[in-house]
Motif scaffolding. Structure first.
Motif, short mmCIF file in Angstrom:
data_model
loop_
_atom_site.label_atom_id
_atom_site.label_comp_id
_atom_site.label_asym_id
_atom_site.label_seq_id
_atom_site.Cartn_x
_atom_site.Cartn_y
_atom_site.Cartn_z
N TYR A 40 -8.65 2.20 6.68
CA TYR A 40 -7.19 2.19 6.80
C TYR A 40 -6.52 1.92 5.45
O TYR A 40 -5.63 2.67 5.01
N SER B 269 -4.13 4.39 3.40
CA SER B 269 -2.76 3.97 3.18
C SER B 269 -2.40 4.03 1.70
O SER B 269 -1.35 4.57 1.32
N PHE C 296 -1.91 7.60 0.05
CA PHE C 296 -0.62 8.29 0.20
C PHE C 296 0.31 8.01 -0.98
O PHE C 296 1.25 8.75 -1.22
N GLN C 297 0.05 6.88 -1.67
CA GLN C 297 0.91 6.54 -2.82
C GLN C 297 0.26 6.97 -4.14
O GLN C 297 0.86 6.79 -5.20
N ASN D 59 -7.04 4.92 11.87
CA ASN D 59 -6.37 4.39 13.07
C ASN D 59 -7.34 3.67 14.02
O ASN D 59 -6.90 3.10 15.02
N PRO E 5 0.69 -0.42 13.66
CA PRO E 5 1.04 0.30 12.42
C PRO E 5 0.14 1.51 12.15
O PRO E 5 -0.37 1.69 11.04
N ILE F 28 -1.16 5.39 11.42
CA ILE F 28 -0.64 6.36 10.44
C ILE F 28 -0.84 7.80 10.94
O ILE F 28 -1.14 8.71 10.17
N GLY G 260 1.19 10.13 9.09
CA GLY G 260 1.06 10.04 7.64
C GLY G 260 1.87 8.88 7.10
O GLY G 260 2.30 7.98 7.86
N LYS G 261 2.08 8.89 5.79
CA LYS G 261 2.78 7.78 5.14
C LYS G 261 3.28 8.26 3.79
O LYS G 261 2.76 9.26 3.26
N GLY G 262 4.23 7.57 3.20
CA GLY G 262 4.68 7.92 1.85
C GLY G 262 5.66 9.09 1.87
O GLY G 262 6.29 9.36 2.88
N ALA H 68 5.48 11.65 4.74
CA ALA H 68 5.40 11.17 6.13
C ALA H 68 6.23 12.09 7.02
O ALA H 68 7.30 12.56 6.63
#
Ligand code: HEM
Length: 418
Positions: free
Chosen positions: A49, A53, A56-57, A334, A354, A356, A359-361, A364
Motif C-alpha cells: 500500500y 501510494s 502516485f507522487q 487494498n 482509505p 485506492i 487511484g491517488k494524486g 485520481a
C-alpha cells in the motif's frame, strides 16, 4: 520465481488461476518481494500500500505512454505513407488526460473539473435511479438464470454518461458499442484472435468522432445544462479545441464504462459470496455508503495501473531505471495488512477505509463521485428489489491485467419487487 521466503511460485498474473483469484499470488508477492521484477510482465510489480501510494507522487513515473508510441511509429520509414488504423486510434487516445503528464495534464484536468461539479452529479440521482429501475424491470422478466451484467451492470454507465453529455435518448445505445470498440484497442481485449480489431475500432471511432463533433456544433448553438455545454463554456486561450472536446467525450465514455460495470458486478458477486454481509445490508440499507467503499476495496474494478519510468528512482531500496515499466497493483495495496485490519474479510461497515481503488494524486479518478453514485444506487436497488437473488453457477473472470472483469454474472432473481 522464488520469493525470499524460498517458496517457488509463478509471478504471472494472467494464468487462469491468478485471473480467477489473484489475491493469494499478490499476498505472496507483497510478503516476500514487494518491489518485484517480473520477467512474465516485463515490469516491476509494486504490491504494498505505502509504495503504491508514494508512487502516485513520484515524478519519475510517467503516465505519458501513448505519445512516445506514436512518435516511435512515425519514425519508421514504412509509416511514411498513410497512417494505419491503429495510428489513428492512438492519435485520438494520445489527447487523453489519463495518458498525459503536466503541464498538458494540468490544463485538461482543470478544464474537465468544471463538468464534474458535485451538484451536477447530485442532480443525476433521480435519473440514475430511474435508469436502474428500468433495467431491473426488464431483468425481472427473465424466468430462468440470466446474466446480471448484460441486463443491468453493462447498459447503465453508458446510458448515464450519454444522458449527462446531453445526447438524445435514441442515440444512447450507440455509446455502448463505441465504448466496446475502443476497448478492443485500448485494452486489447480482442486478443490475437481479433486480427481485425483496429479496423473495427477505427470504424466505430470515426462514427463516434463525427457524432460528438455534430453534438458540439449543436451545443454551440444551443447550450444546455449538460456536461458537454459545461466543457465548452470556457472562453479564450484556455478553452478546449473541437478535437480536444471530441477526445474528452470519448475518454469520459470509455473511462466510466467498463469500470462502473465491473464495480456493480464485482460488488454483487462479493455480496452473494458473503451472504451474512448481504443480509446485513438488507437489514441496514443505510450502510450502502460504507458498503460500496468496502466492495471497491475488496475486489475493485482496476487491478493494475501502468507507469513508464522516466528518471532513475528507488522504491523500498530497489533501483528502478528509465525506460522500465512499473505496474502499480491497486488490488494488492487494498489488501495490505499493514494498512487494513483483516484485509481479506469483507466488512460492509468498515470505516475508515482509505482504499485506492480510484487511484491517488494528480490522476485520481475525476469520475469517482459519479461512479460511487451509480454503484450505490445500482447495488441498493438490486439488493432491495431482488430478495431471492442467487448465483446460478460459478462466474468466470476475464484474463486481463488491467481490470477485475467477469465474463458474465449468471443469477436467478427468485421473483422481484417493484
Ligand atoms: C467504479 C468505477 C471507476 C473506477 C474504479 C475508476 C478508477 C480510476 C482510476 C484508478 C483512475 C486513475 C488512473 C491513473 O492514475 O492512471 C481513474 C482515472 C480517471 N477516471 Fe475513473 N474510475 C471509475 C469510474 C469513472 C467514471 C464514471 C468516469 C467518468 C465518467 C471516470 C473518468 C476518469 C477519468 C477521466 C480519469 C483520468 C483522470 C486524470 O488523468 O486526471 N472514471 N479512474
Amino acid at each position: 520465481m522464488t520469493g525470499t521466503g524460498g517458496t517457488a511460485f509463478t509471478d504471472d498474473l494472467l494464468t487462469p488461476a491468478a485471473s480467477g483469484d489473484p489475491y493469494p499470488l499478490l499476498h505472496a508477492l507483497r510478503e516476500t518481494d514487494p518491489v518485484h521484477w517480473s520477467a512474465a510482465h516485463r515490469a516491476w510489480l509494486i504490491t504494498r500500500y505505502d509504495d503504491n501510494s508514494a508512487s502516485f507522487q513520484n515524478k519519475a513515473f510517467s503516465s505519458d505512454r501513448v505519445r512516445p508510441l506514436l512518435a516511435a511509429r512515425a519514425d519508421r520509414p514504412e509509416r511514411a505513407r498513410e497512417p494505419s488504423a491503429s495510428d489513428t486510434v492512438l492519435g485520438l487516445i494520445a489527447d487523453w488526460m489519463v495518458v498525459s503528464d503536466p503541464p498538458a495534464h494540468t490544463r485538461l484536468r482543470k478544464l474537465a473539473a468544471g463538468a464534474f461539479k458535485g451538484q451536477r452529479i447530485a442532480a443525476m440521482t433521480e435519473q440514475i435511479t430511474a435508469i436502474v429501475d428500468t433495467h431491473i424491470d426488464g431483468f425481472l422478466q427473465e424466468s430462468g438464470p440470466a446474466d446480471l451484467i448484460a441486463g443491468i451492470a453493462y447498459p447503465l454507465p453508458a446510458t448515464v454518461i450519454a444522458t449527462m453529455l446531453g445526447a438524445p435518448p435514441e442515440d444512447r445505445d450507440r455509446f455502448r458499442e463505441w465504448s466496446d470498440e475502443l476497448a478492443l484497442v485500448a485494452f486489447g481485449t480482442g486478443g490475437a484472435a481479433r486480427a481485425d480489431r483496429h479496423e473495427r475500432a477505427l470504424r466505430g471511432l470515426q462514427e463516434m468522432a463525427a457524432y460528438f463533433r455534430s453534438l458540439v456544433e449543436y451545443r454551440r448553438r444551443e447550450p444546455g445544462e449538460d456536461m458537454l455545454s459545461a466543457l465548452m463554456a470556457k472562453e479564450g486561450d484556455d478553452r478546449l479545441s473541437d478535437d480536444e472536446l471530441v477526445a474528452m467525450c470519448a475518454l469520459l465514455l470509455f473511462a466510466g464504462h467498463e469500470t462502473t460495470t465491473n464495480s456493480i458486478a464485482n460488488s454483487i458477486l462479493a455480496l452473494l459470496r458473503h451472504p451474512e454481509q448481504l443480509e446485513r445490508l438488507r437489514a441496514e440499507p443505510e450502510l450502502i455508503g460504507t458498503a460500496v467503499e468496502e466492495l471497491l476495496r475488496f475486489d475493485g474494478p482496476i487491478k493494475v495501473l501502468n507507469r513508464w519510468v522516466v528518471a532513475e528512482t528507488e522504491v523500498r531500496g530497489t533501483v528502478i531505471r528509465p525506460g522500465e515499466r512499473v505496474h502499480l497493483i491497486l488490488a494488492s495495496a487494498n489488501r495490505d495488512p499493514e494498512k487494513f485490519t483483516d484485509p481479506d474479510v469483507l466488512d460492509i461497515g468498515r470505516s475508515p477505509n482509505p482504499h485506492i481503488a480510484f487511484g491517488k494524486g494528480i490522476h485520481a479518478c475525476i469520475g469517482a463521485q459519479l461512479a460511487r453514485t451509480e454503484t450505490r444506487i445500482a447495488v441498493a436497488r438490486i439488493v432491495e428489489r431482488m430478495p431471492g437473488l442467487a448465483l446460478a453457477g460459478d462466474p468466470e473472470w476475464k484474463s486481463v491485467l488491467a481490470s477485475r472483469s467477469l465474463e458474465a454474472l449468471p443469477v436467478t432473481h427468485g421473483g422481484g419487487r417493484s
